[in-house]
Design a protein around this motif. Structure first.
Motif, mmCIF file in Angstrom:
data_model
loop_
_atom_site.group_PDB
_atom_site.id
_atom_site.type_symbol
_atom_site.label_atom_id
_atom_site.label_comp_id
_atom_site.label_asym_id
_atom_site.label_seq_id
_atom_site.Cartn_x
_atom_site.Cartn_y
_atom_site.Cartn_z
ATOM 1 N N GLU A 284 46.951 39.419 29.435
ATOM 2 C CA GLU A 284 46.650 40.270 30.586
ATOM 3 C C GLU A 284 45.190 40.231 31.017
ATOM 4 N N SER B 284 45.005 39.074 34.420
ATOM 5 C CA SER B 284 45.399 40.118 35.370
ATOM 6 C C SER B 284 44.217 41.010 35.716
ATOM 7 N N PRO C 77 52.248 38.848 32.853
ATOM 8 C CA PRO C 77 51.171 38.784 33.850
ATOM 9 C C PRO C 77 51.642 38.561 35.276
ATOM 10 N N GLN D 20 50.354 41.171 37.927
ATOM 11 C CA GLN D 20 49.492 40.680 39.005
ATOM 12 C C GLN D 20 50.127 40.887 40.379
#
Length: 525
Positions: A86, A89, A133, A137
């Protein structure tokens, strides 16, 4: 918190910020709050456009933080410490909140901005999940673009009480306005299409208006991507219709046998494939599921789930495969409620619990080894009289103190309490005795099934449902070729699928040349 190399890379990215970012952190005196503040301090040190305000005593999840900018109604929050998968992200969210434009198509951006309604999204992820992700995102971007969209990305391993209360047993799990929305990998296009109910009909109308292709590839995995590139390089009109670009590779964690690349991960490889295909004049039609193949004299038609039809002079079937299910009572009922197919994604949610892994091949033994480092106990159940995994994997597995291996065993039922898994029953194939096991999770790792049901009674299929192909990738239908995991070609590997996709495209091009040649030349050939 961040090492020197990562700071150097991040500093270069943060130089792209065009407007200030205000981070408001909700913290307590716990260790994780201090770790999160250390991360945020690193961000402040790397850019003069970032400021941080720490709040104690508010009612938000702790630790968590919001990203915002003055004058913009952005409601975006990370609950936890977005490292691991992450971290990307977090970087993207910083760039987008800070005014750096997204690479998303202008058409999709306008569609997101025009969404009518209030959408409060919550996503539960794990730091080891390679599928999460994409979802995090996508929803973060929606929160940046539309003030009526909010998103909280929540580390399920850090907020275990929440996970238990909301019965989250697979990641990513998304809630919309407090109610379950969806689970598993989703693209931005998929999420928008699900809430924008008119999108499918609009896209179907666009597809109906398309001219016939020279080559239509059905499927967007490694075989489909390779076929599209090879066809487009011949200068012929090429299209790709796929349910999700990348296919099964999106769900693959470690890839260490892709020649010339020492190691990579599925999502990274898919991103590279998509970028490579985009370099050519290829019409990519994502989120399109093929439901019927209609052979014809001049043109072949593919009917999609939307009702639209695509026409092409040749078709390459590259529909890939999916996880094979056990097909026992309770499996479907408790899917994503304790029955899982991705140990990398969902393993952290079973920390301290008892789980079973079904399957003794490489994937099953690798899953058991990975899970043993997270869960309380693993029981590996294999149908055969011995494990089929590589010797080095078996040796590692048997060295682990919290793993039991049961062979000559057939899982007959998954049990639950109506909300989640609480056990399974297996049959000893030698004595026929039934044995119950109490546990909280079942990870199924028993191979793949070809996505070919829609082709029955149209092209020849093997008894296992694989598309029968010859040495050139040709099927039983003239002008229709096939490649990848859906075919009878042995050894389901990424590198093999790519080669077969390339071969199928070359065969389709050769077919087109011969069809366009005068009759006397075709007979001579």
């Amino acid at each position: 918190m961040l090492d020197a190399n990562l700071k150097t890379q991040l500093k270069a990215y943060l130089e792209k910020l065009t407007r200030p970012i205000e981070i408001v952190a909700s913290v307590d005196e716990g260790e994780k709050s201090q770790e999160m503040l250390a991360l945020l301090d690193d961000l402040v040190a790397l850019s003069d456009k970032i400021t941080v305000l720490a709040k104690h005593g508010d009612e938000e999840r702790k630790p968590s933080f919001t990203l915002g900018t003055p004058g913009e109604a952005i409601r975006l929050r990370f609950a936890g410490i977005p490292m691991g998968h992450e971290f990307t992200s977090l970087v993207l969210a910083l760039l987008q909140v800070g005014g750096h434009p997204s690479k998303t198509s202008a058409e999709l951006i306008e569609q997101i901005k025009g969404l009518d309604g209030d959408y409060r999204f919550e996503t539960y992820f794990s730091l080891s999940c390679q599928n999460c992700p994409d979802v995090v995102q996508a929803l973060n971007l929606m929160a940046v673009l539309n003030p009526r969209v909010s998103h909280v990305a929540i580390d399920g391993a850090l907020f275990q009480d929440e996970v238990e209360q909301r019965q989250v047993m697979a990641v990513p799990t998304v809630f919309l306005n407090g109610e379950p929305f969806d689970q598993g990998r989703m693209s931005l296009e998929q999420i928008v299409a699900k809430i924008d109910t008119g999108a499918s009909a609009r896209e179907a109308e666009k597809i109906k208006a398309k001219e016939a292709f020279d080559v239509l590839v059905v499927g967007g995995g490694p075989a489909g991507a390779a076929a599209a590139i090879y066809a487009a390089r011949k200068g012929i009109r090429t299209g790709v219709a796929t349910e999700r670009f990348g296919g099964q590779v999106l769900d693959t964690m470690g890839i260490e046998n892709f020649i010339s690349v020492k190691e990579t991960e599925g999502p990274k490889l898919v991103a590279a494939l998509e970028q490579h295909v985009a370099e050519y004049d290829v019409d990519i039609m994502n989120l399109q599921r093929a439901e019927k193949l209609i052979p014809g004299e001049g043109l072949i038609e593919v009917e999609l789930a939307s009702g639209a039809r695509l026409k092409s002079k040749t078709v390459i079937l590259a529909t890939g495969a999916r996880w094979r299910q056990m097909n026992v009572p309770g499996e479907d009922e408790y899917r994503n409620k304790g029955v899982a197919y991705c140990p990398h994604c969902d393993g952290p949610l079973f920390k301290g619990k008892r789980v079973a892994v079904i399957g003794g091949g490489n994937s099953g033994v690798e899953a058991a080894i990975d899970l043993a480092g997270i869960v309380k106990h693993v029981t590996l159940i294999e149908f055969d009289s011995k494990l089929r995994a590589d010797a080095v994997l078996q040796s590692k597995l048997r060295s682990l103190p919290n793993v039991d291996v049961i062979t000559s065993a057939q899982t007959t039922e998954v049990h639950g309490d109506g909300q989640k898994v609480n056990g399974l029953t297996y049959k000893d194939r030698e004595s026929n005795e039934l044995h119950p096991i109490e546990l909280e999770g079942v990870f199924v790792q028993i191979g793949l099934l070809p996505n070919s049901e829609w082709l029955k009674r149209t092209v020849a299929l093997s008894p296992r449902g694989e598309i029968e192909v010859d040495a050139r990738g040709a099927t039983s239908v003239p002008g229709v070729f096939a490649a990848g995991d859906a075919t009878t070609v042995p050894y389901k590997q990424i590198v093999i699928s790519m080669g077969e996709g390339s071969k199928a495209a070359l065969s389709a091009f050769d077919y087109l040349i011969r069809q366009s040649a005068p009759e006397t030349e075709r007979k001579a050939a």
